[in-house]
Design a protein around this motif. Structure first.
Motif: not given
Length: 452
Positions: A87-100, A309-317
Motif C-alpha cells: 500500500h506504499q510507494y515502490t521503486r519509482a521506475f517499476g516495482h522490482p518483481p515486475l521489472v524482473k 497492481a504491479q505486483e499482480a502483473v508480475a505474478r501474471g507474467f
C-alpha cells in the motif's frame, strides 16, 4: 440609521461587483499554453458520452466487458492483502518483481538480455509510456513519421512536445473486387522513404494495429528497420495487442531485428495483456541510453505507479513464463476465445450488407459502410465527415455505438477513409448478440428508436 444601512449595503454590492469584474479582467488573458491549441477535442470523450446518453449497445470503446483471468484477480487480491508494503510507494521506475518478470519474459523473445533496472520503465498504462517517449525524445522542430491509421493520441503528444507529425498511410491493395483482410493494407517503402528528412527523429508504428488489425510481417518491419538504421532514426513501436493474433499471423517485435534494439522503444500494456484495462499498468522497453531519458519525464510527472497492481502483473507474467506456448497459457487461450468472437461479428456484418475487413490481430474490426444508403437528417452534423455522421446516426437512431475510422487519420488523408467504421469485438457474447439484433432489425427495416 436606515439611510446608512442602505448606503453600506450598496457600497458592499459595488465592492463585490468591482472585485468580480477585476478578476474577470485578470482571467481574460490567454490562459492556455499554445501547445494545447487544436488538441482539445477527443473522439473518446465525445462518443463515450453520446453512447451513454442514448444507452447504446457499446461496441465503440476498446475494453473487454468480461473479467480478467482468475489467476491475476487472485494475485491482485493477495497483493492488496499482502501487508503494508503493498500500500506504499515502490521503486519509482517499476516495482522490482515486475521489472524482473518483464525482463526475464521478453529477453528470450527479443533475443537480447534485458536489464530489469536499466532497460525498462513501468508507467501508468501504455498511454503514459507513449507520453514519456514523445516528451523525452522529440524536440522543437523534430519531425515524427506516423503510420496511419494510428491511435489518436500520437499526434497530440508529438505536437505538445514541439514536434511536427508527418503522415504515411497504409493503403488497401485491391486484388479482385474486395478488400477482405487487414493484410491487404500495405505500407509503401517509397512513400515512407520520401517522407524522411534531416529533421526526422522517429517513425511510429502500431502492430497489431488499432483500428485496422494489421499485423506487420517480418519483411515489412525489416523495410522500416533498414530506413531507421540508414537515416539514424528512432522507432516507437506500440505493441499493446501483441498476444492477440489470429489465423496464423505472428507478431514480430521490430526491436528483435538486427540493429534495432539500440533505437527502438517498445510500448506494452498489462491491461491488454491480461484483459484488465482499468489497472493502468504499462511499460516501455529499450536500451538504457534511451530509457534514462523517459525516466526523467516519468520522475517529474507521475513518478510512481500503483504498487499492488504491479505486483499482480508480475505474478501474471511469472505464471505465463512457465506456461508459455502451452494450451494452459492465457496468451493462447485469450486469442482462441477472441477468434470466435471476431468470426461472429464478421458474419453478422456480412449478413446485413456491410463489408468487414478481417483483422489479423487486436481488439477491433473495421467495416466498409459505403454500400449502405442513409439519410442524415441531423443538421448539427452536416459539416462533419461521412463516418462521423454515420456513427452519430447509428447511435441516435439505432442504439449501437461504434467509432469513425477517419478519427485515426490526419486531416490530409481522412477523406480517403471516411467510409469505414470501427467495431470492438472483445465483448461478452450477450453484448455481441444485442448488437447483432440491432443490425438485423435495421437491415429488415424494423428498428427506429424513439426521439430523445
Amino acid at each position: 440609521m436606515g439611510i446608512f444601512r442602505i448606503i453600506a449595503a450598496n457600497l458592499t454590492v459595488f465592492r463585490q461587483t468591482s472585485i468580480r469584474n477585476h478578476y474577470k479582467i485578470i482571467m481574460s488573458r490567454n490562459l492556455h499554453a499554445s501547445r494545447t491549441d487544436g488538441v482539445d477535442k477527443n473522439v473518446w470523450v465525445e462518443f463515450t458520452q453520446l453512447a451513454a446518453d442514448y444507452k447504446a449497445v457499446n461496441l465503440g470503446q476498446g475494453f473487454p466487458d468480461f473479467s480478467p483471468p482468475k489467476f491475476v484477480q487472485e494475485a491482485f487480491c493477495e497483493a492488496v492483502s499482502g501487508g503494508p508494503s503493498m500500500h506504499q510507494y515502490t521503486r519509482a521506475f517499476g516495482h522490482p518483481p515486475l521489472v524482473k518478470s518483464l525482463a526475464k519474459f521478453f529477453s528470450r523473445i527479443v533475443g537480447h538480455e534485458i536489464d530489469p533496472l536499466e532497460d525498462i520503465l513501468v508507467t501508468v498504462g501504455a498511454y503514459q509510456a507513449l507520453f514519456c517517449a514523445f516528451q523525452a525524445l522529440v524536440g522543437e522542430g523534430d519531425e515524427v513519421i506516423i503510420v496511419e491509421p494510428f491511435f489518436d493520441c500520437y499526434q497530440p503528444m508529438v505536437k505538445m512536445a514541439g514536434g511536427k507529425a508527418v503522415y504515411v498511410p497504409l493503403r488497401p491493395r485491391v486484388e479482385g473486387n474486395a478488400i477482405l483482410s487487414s493484410a491487404d493494407w500495405v505500407l509503401s517503402a517509397e512513400e515512407l522513404a520520401s517522407k524522411i528528412t534531416s529533421r526526422t527523429k522517429a517513425i511510429v508504428i502500431n502492430t497489431p494495429n488499432n483500428p485496422l488489425g494489421k499485423v506487420y510481417k517480418t519483411e515489412e518491419l525489416q523495410m522500416i528497420a533498414d530506413l531507421c538504421i540508414k537515416h539514424d532514426v528512432l522507432c516507437i513501436s506500440d505493441e499493446v495487442y501483441e498476444w492477440l493474433t489470429y489465423d496464423g499471423a505472428k507478431h514480430v517485435k521490430i526491436a528483435s531485428l538486427p540493429g534495432m534494439w539500440e533505437r527502438t522503444i517498445t510500448v506494452g500494456s498489462a491491461g491488454k495483456t491480461f484483459s484488465a484495462t482499468g489497472w493502468k499498468v504499462g511499460w516501455a522497453i529499450s536500451s538504457a541510453h534511451i530509457i534514462k531519458h523517459l525516466k526523467t519525464i516519468h520522475q517529474n510527472t507521475v513518478y510512481h505507479c500503483a504498487t499492488a497492481a504491479q505486483e499482480a502483473v508480475a505474478r501474471g507474467f511469472e505464471r505465463e513464463y512457465e506456461l508459455f506456448g502451452s494450451p494452459e497459457s492465457y496468451f493462447q487461450q485469450l486469442p482462441a476465445m477472441l477468434h470466435h468472437k471476431r468470426k461472429k461479428l464478421a458474419s453478422c456484418l456480412e449478413s446485413v450488407g456491410l463489408q468487414p475487413i478481417m483483422p489479423e490481430g487486436g481488439y477491433f474490426m473495421i467495416a466498409d459502410v459505403s454500400s449502405v444508403k442513409v439519410e442524415f437528417n441531423d443538421q448539427s452534423t452536416k459539416d462533419e465527415s461521412y463516418d462521423f455522421r454515420f456513427v452519430k446516426w447509428l447511435i441516435k437512431e439505432k442504439g449501437l455505438a461504434t467509432i469513425p475510422v477517419s478519427a485515426f487519420y490526419s486531416p490530409e488523408h481522412g477523406k480517403e477513409f471516411d467510409k469505414y467504421i470501427r467495431f470492438c469485438f472483445v465483448k461478452e457474447d450477450s453484448t455481441l448478440n444485442a448488437a447483432e439484433d440491432i443490425l438485423r432489425k435495421w437491415s429488415h427495416g424494423e428498428l427506429k428508436l424513439p426521439a430523445k
